[in-house]
Write an enzyme that holds these catalytic residues in place. Sequence first.
Site, short mmCIF file in Angstrom:
data_model
loop_
_atom_site.label_atom_id
_atom_site.label_comp_id
_atom_site.label_asym_id
_atom_site.label_seq_id
_atom_site.Cartn_x
_atom_site.Cartn_y
_atom_site.Cartn_z
N CYS A 2 0.86 -1.17 0.00
CA CYS A 2 0.00 0.00 0.00
C CYS A 2 0.90 1.22 0.00
CB CYS A 2 -0.93 0.01 1.21
SG CYS A 2 -2.07 1.41 1.19
N GLU A 105 -3.68 0.56 -6.04
CA GLU A 105 -2.73 -0.47 -6.43
C GLU A 105 -2.47 -0.27 -7.92
OE1 GLU A 105 -1.08 -2.08 -4.43
OE2 GLU A 105 -2.27 -2.38 -2.63
#
Length: 196
Positions: A2, A105
Amino acid sequence: MCGRFTLFAKLEELKTEFELKEANSLPSSYNIAPSQSILIISQDAETYGKHLHLAHWGLIPSWTKNPHEAPKPINARFETLTEKPYYKKSFQRQRCLIPTTGFYEWTSSHGTKQPYFFYMKDYKPFALAGIYDYWPGGVETAEIVSATIITTDANSLLKPYHSRMPVIIEPHNYGHWLDPENKNTEELMAMRNNFV
């Protein structure tokens, strides 16, 4: 992994969602990046009150001699939290929630990266699992509060985009995750499976 996330919820939304009495706000951002300030929610060991405050994104353990030279990991693997000295103490007593409205992402194809944004269907803020620590400061350096986001294996939704994802804590587990007296490792570790 992340490496970018967002927080554009209003302060009142955060206070309601996380049952906060007092809260400091942070300007909305659609691209929070490593080394920036992030909001974290911690719980007071004496009063059990929840507190929303700022932290540096990139963990700096309290025992670090020089915070400018030390590694500052933005993510910690859930699988090794109880083993690695860098995370062990914080996982035992200094867990936090990192409020967000979504995270990114990326996939790579033909030399270009394509971002994908993941969020709750109702756009409500939710919580990523985190750990934090205090670097005590020195003669010429102020105290630093820092945090890292915990990641786990990607679930079926995220797998096509990345092999890892942040751990999402469900609302009914907020108190259990934050409780500094909760040392039930099995219970804590089981929380990562709720969204997998």
